[in-house]
Design a protein around this motif. Structure first.
Motif, short mmCIF file in Angstrom:
data_model
loop_
_atom_site.label_atom_id
_atom_site.label_comp_id
_atom_site.label_asym_id
_atom_site.label_seq_id
_atom_site.Cartn_x
_atom_site.Cartn_y
_atom_site.Cartn_z
N PRO B 41 0.83 -1.20 0.00
CA PRO B 41 0.00 0.00 0.00
C PRO B 41 0.87 1.26 0.00
O PRO B 41 1.83 1.35 0.76
N ASP B 68 -9.33 -2.64 -5.59
CA ASP B 68 -9.22 -2.10 -4.23
C ASP B 68 -10.17 -2.87 -3.34
O ASP B 68 -11.16 -3.43 -3.81
N VAL B 69 -9.87 -2.88 -2.04
CA VAL B 69 -10.82 -3.48 -1.11
C VAL B 69 -12.13 -2.70 -1.16
O VAL B 69 -13.21 -3.26 -1.25
N GLN B 70 -12.01 -1.38 -1.12
CA GLN B 70 -13.20 -0.54 -1.02
C GLN B 70 -12.95 0.79 -1.74
O GLN B 70 -11.81 1.24 -1.83
N LEU B 73 -11.24 5.58 -5.23
CA LEU B 73 -10.31 6.72 -5.23
C LEU B 73 -9.33 6.63 -6.39
O LEU B 73 -9.05 7.62 -7.06
N ASP B 74 -8.77 5.43 -6.62
CA ASP B 74 -7.73 5.30 -7.65
C ASP B 74 -8.32 5.45 -9.05
O ASP B 74 -7.75 6.13 -9.91
N PHE B 94 -17.01 -10.33 -2.67
CA PHE B 94 -15.79 -11.15 -2.66
C PHE B 94 -15.15 -11.19 -1.27
O PHE B 94 -13.97 -11.50 -1.13
N GLY B 95 -15.89 -10.84 -0.24
CA GLY B 95 -15.43 -11.03 1.13
C GLY B 95 -14.30 -10.10 1.58
O GLY B 95 -13.62 -10.38 2.56
N GLY B 96 -14.10 -8.99 0.87
CA GLY B 96 -13.05 -8.05 1.28
C GLY B 96 -11.66 -8.62 1.17
O GLY B 96 -10.78 -8.33 1.98
N GLU B 97 -11.44 -9.44 0.13
CA GLU B 97 -10.15 -10.12 -0.03
C GLU B 97 -8.98 -9.13 -0.15
O GLU B 97 -9.14 -8.01 -0.63
N CYS B 98 -7.79 -9.59 0.24
CA CYS B 98 -6.58 -8.78 0.25
C CYS B 98 -5.84 -8.85 -1.08
O CYS B 98 -4.68 -8.44 -1.17
N HIS B 99 -6.48 -9.40 -2.11
CA HIS B 99 -5.83 -9.61 -3.40
C HIS B 99 -6.91 -9.77 -4.45
O HIS B 99 -8.06 -10.06 -4.12
N VAL B 125 -4.67 -5.11 -5.42
CA VAL B 125 -4.78 -4.57 -4.07
C VAL B 125 -3.37 -4.39 -3.49
O VAL B 125 -2.49 -5.21 -3.73
N GLY B 126 -3.15 -3.32 -2.77
CA GLY B 126 -1.84 -3.08 -2.16
C GLY B 126 -1.52 -4.11 -1.10
O GLY B 126 -2.14 -4.11 -0.03
N ASN B 127 -0.57 -5.01 -1.40
CA ASN B 127 -0.26 -6.13 -0.51
C ASN B 127 0.93 -6.88 -1.11
O ASN B 127 0.92 -7.18 -2.30
#
Lengths: 227, 227
Positions: B41, B68-70, B73-74, B94-99, B125-127
């Motif tokens: 991130p 993005d998760v949510q 903005l980008d 998609f369950g708020g996945e980190c990817h 997603v930033g990760n």
């Protein structure tokens, strides 16, 4: 596919909560206050810890559990502090997970001298998403954000910012060199977590570290439960 | 618990590979080259994209899929570029996945004008952990590291650095103000991914962006498969 996946994740989170409660019972029995320290990769968690713990926390006996996917770089960096530091890798039997969970922390408990600690700081894997979803048995959560990351992060990773008692805005020595609007960051943070405590610091220069140290040193008394 | 979890993850990755191949077939049929753009991130993926795409890529028609998760903005930041930009949120079904995974990308395909694109850049997603584990159907992977993050990141997140064709070291305008040793970073990178292409740039000042733009503009021809 995703419906099944969400169901599996829910089951895993239920199991995690049960183990987190067991961890918490163990911590409480030993009178250890536990902090879950989270941030994006490179926000400065380890450097903040180095600075905060450099001269100790007064009468508070602190230890660190270092979580990383791989390697022991961070634990090595803290070795000179002469505190109990235990490294926990998520790729050793835990599938290279992007976060710590209660079971991983539980597996490290035998390596930790709980009877000799008042405060255990668990440095999570650098990640702004999943670490916020897994309770470890902690009393408090701290996250470190860096002014190099941009002011929009509270809106993009709201669960992380919402789940913390303390948000540390680090690397403020870089403010003259980056396009980071502190007021906008606070405004966004206020949208996702109104009233959360915010401290600004530079772990590099030491500015603002005293306030973080005082907060941490006071935490065991503040969270003390009858033992 | 973890043995079961690893098994589930393996099943999910198998399913992901199947869907990634279907995505790839669709991209190939339309002659679209796809880049999976990853970073921690706040490393500057979106700002790099803004700079690189500001004056177009010559005859290469580019589009962006923003993960993005949510929030959006980008995608909003890229709107002024007058390119096709589609936002994909991992917390919507998609369950708020980190990817991102192949199925999420697949769900966005109907919103993308594939017939009018030569290059699709998927901003993940930033990760620094999970995005590297999920193929999306891409032709190439790029990751952005920032000098504000510290030189040790290749050793701490080796899979990410190992899985990319191009590593962009961003925010080099901050080098005078941070303790970042470029040679040490390259040395660590060489340990986990010998011979990988590295470019240095500052998306803030524009330094080094031309080289990144040239690399991206040449990619469709370089990866062209017979249609």
């Amino acid at each position: 596919m995703h419906r099944v996946k969400v169901r599996v994740v829910e089951d895993a989170l239920d199991a995690n909560s049960t183990i987190a409660r067991a961890n918490r019972d163990d911590f409480d029995r030993h009178g250890v206050t536990v902090v879950n320290l989270m941030s994006a990769p490179g926000a400065g968690k380890t450097t903040v810890l180095e600075r905060v713990l450099a001269d100790g926390l007064g009468s508070v006996r602190a230890g660190v559990l270092e979580g990383d996917v791989q390697g022991s770089l961070d634990a090595d960096r803290l070795a000179h502090l002469h505190l109990p530091v235990v490294q926990l890798n998520t790729d050793s039997g835990f599938g290279g997970e992007c976060h710590l969970d209660a079971n991983m922390v539980r597996s490290a408990l035998p390596s930790l001298p709980l009877a000799d600690l008042d405060l255990l700081i668990v440095e999570n894997v650098g990640n702004l998403v999943c670490p916020a979803e897994f309770a470890l048995g902690e009393d408090a959560r701290i996250m470190v954000a860096s002014v190099a990351e941009g002011a929009d992060k509270p809106l993009k990773y709201p669960l992380m910012f919402r789940s913390c008692e303390l948000v540390i805005l680090n690397k403020i020595d870089l403010l003259p060199h980056v396009d980071f609007d502190v007021e906008r960051f606070r405004h966004y943070l206020d949208q996702v977590h109104p009233g959360v405590t915010v401290m600004t610091c530079s772990a590099r220069t030491g500015e603002g570290i005293g306030e973080v140290r005082d907060w941490l040193a006071a935490l065991p008394e503040r969270t003390a439960s009858p033992v």
